[in-house]
Design a protein around this motif. Sequence first.
Motif, PDB file in Angstrom:
ATOM      1  N   GLY A  83      23.692  38.534  41.341  1.00 35.44           N
ATOM      2  CA  GLY A  83      23.948  37.505  40.430  1.00 35.44           C
ATOM      3  C   GLY A  83      24.366  37.847  39.451  1.00 35.44           C
ATOM      4  N   ARG A  84      24.841  39.363  39.174  1.00 28.25           N
ATOM      5  CA  ARG A  84      26.024  39.789  38.562  1.00 28.25           C
ATOM      6  C   ARG A  84      27.441  40.387  38.911  1.00 28.25           C
ATOM      7  N   VAL A  85      27.576  40.181  40.116  1.00 28.98           N
ATOM      8  CA  VAL A  85      27.846  41.032  41.204  1.00 28.98           C
ATOM      9  C   VAL A  85      29.671  39.683  41.884  1.00 28.98           C
ATOM     10  N   ARG A  86      28.355  38.351  41.699  1.00 28.08           N
ATOM     11  CA  ARG A  86      29.192  37.857  42.413  1.00 28.08           C
ATOM     12  C   ARG A  86      30.677  37.406  41.775  1.00 28.08           C
ATOM     13  N   PRO A  87      31.181  37.296  40.272  1.00 28.48           N
ATOM     14  CA  PRO A  87      32.243  36.304  39.961  1.00 28.48           C
ATOM     15  C   PRO A  87      33.053  37.975  39.961  1.00 28.48           C
ATOM     16  N   PHE A  88      32.893  39.005  40.066  1.00 26.78           N
ATOM     17  CA  PHE A  88      33.304  40.135  40.795  1.00 26.78           C
ATOM     18  C   PHE A  88      33.870  40.187  41.388  1.00 26.78           C
ATOM     19  N   LEU A  89      33.340  39.697  42.832  1.00 26.74           N
ATOM     20  CA  LEU A  89      34.780  39.890  43.885  1.00 26.74           C
ATOM     21  C   LEU A  89      34.922  38.240  44.429  1.00 26.74           C
ATOM     22  N   ASP A  90      35.045  37.473  43.120  1.00 29.40           N
ATOM     23  CA  ASP A  90      35.642  36.253  43.372  1.00 29.40           C
ATOM     24  C   ASP A  90      36.812  36.612  42.809  1.00 29.40           C
ATOM     25  N   ALA A  91      36.266  37.721  41.660  1.00 29.62           N
ATOM     26  CA  ALA A  91      37.695  37.397  41.270  1.00 29.62           C
ATOM     27  C   ALA A  91      39.049  38.867  41.927  1.00 29.62           C
ATOM     28  N   ALA A  92      38.124  39.572  42.494  1.00 31.08           N
ATOM     29  CA  ALA A  92      39.412  40.531  43.624  1.00 31.08           C
ATOM     30  C   ALA A  92      39.930  39.684  44.579  1.00 31.08           C
ATOM     31  N   ASN A  93      39.294  38.716  45.074  1.00 29.92           N
ATOM     32  CA  ASN A  93      39.238  38.002  46.583  1.00 29.92           C
ATOM     33  C   ASN A  93      40.558  37.342  45.934  1.00 29.92           C
ATOM     34  N   GLY A  94      40.628  36.879  44.192  1.00 29.05           N
ATOM     35  CA  GLY A  94      41.758  35.537  43.757  1.00 29.05           C
ATOM     36  C   GLY A  94      42.328  36.403  43.675  1.00 29.05           C
ATOM     37  N   ILE A  95      42.437  38.105  42.975  1.00 30.08           N
ATOM     38  CA  ILE A  95      43.519  39.293  42.568  1.00 30.08           C
ATOM     39  C   ILE A  95      44.432  39.264  44.182  1.00 30.08           C
ATOM     40  N   PHE A  96      43.524  39.970  45.185  1.00 30.03           N
ATOM     41  CA  PHE A  96      43.915  39.803  46.215  1.00 30.03           C
ATOM     42  C   PHE A  96      44.749  38.905  47.181  1.00 30.03           C
ATOM     43  N   VAL A  97      44.589  37.638  47.296  1.00 27.08           N
ATOM     44  CA  VAL A  97      45.480  36.825  48.046  1.00 27.08           C
ATOM     45  C   VAL A  97      46.191  36.360  46.990  1.00 27.08           C
ATOM     46  N   GLU A  98      46.701  36.649  45.922  1.00 28.32           N
ATOM     47  CA  GLU A  98      47.701  36.972  44.742  1.00 28.32           C
ATOM     48  C   GLU A  98      48.919  37.884  45.876  1.00 28.32           C
ATOM     49  N   ARG A  99      48.380  38.634  45.657  1.00 33.70           N
ATOM     50  CA  ARG A  99      49.160  39.918  46.208  1.00 33.70           C
ATOM     51  C   ARG A  99      49.386  40.133  47.349  1.00 33.70           C
TER      52      ARG A  99
END
Length: 229
Positions: A83-99
Amino acid sequence: MNDHQTDPEFAERWEHFAFEEVVREEGQQLDEITRHLAILAVLMGCQGLEEFKLAVPRALDGGLSPVMIKELIYQGVDYLGMGRVRPFLDAANGIFVERGIPLQLPKQGTTTMENRLERGVEVQAEIFGEAMKEAWKKGHINRWLAANCFGDYYTRTGLTLAQREMITFCFLAAQGGCEPQLIAHAGGNMRLGNDKAFLVKVVSQCLPYIGYPRSLNAMACIDKAAAQK
């Protein structure tokens, strides 16, 4: 928004403290990999999502591999909950896509559904001592802890066992209210070679992100673990 435009006086003092004074404090310095791992872990622990989004690019530029970042996030589920980790996984994935970083990274798992409990118990014993070999028998939560937390995650590659125990210390210190577990994991760190001086450095480098109360609590837990050891 840019802090230098909206809050220039604050930005000047924050950046000086976090990126110069703390990082350069004599006797409290960490190597870049360890420092970035610790900062990302405490940001997850204190639910600092927006700061996490700023810290991930700095971590990548500072030498953390995408695998290391993903492994840190995965392990956070056991100490913070999905419940607290999902947003961080999504955020990291978004940054990975950008890079341009692939989201499906090389597999790091080393256990099967058949041996995860056995391997998890072995890891618990390595960190906390031989008495842990019987701890999983105390009830289903203890069995899950051994099989899921330690068998599913601590046995993965991508981070060393000492690094995994260090980020667990950071997850616990940053969320607060976990002092018994924090003392235990401070002791576990010490068994793996992350001694008292090292843990003090970790807390020192993370203080700008979690504040003084939780940092001082963590220091007290380190002292208690060292006294017990």
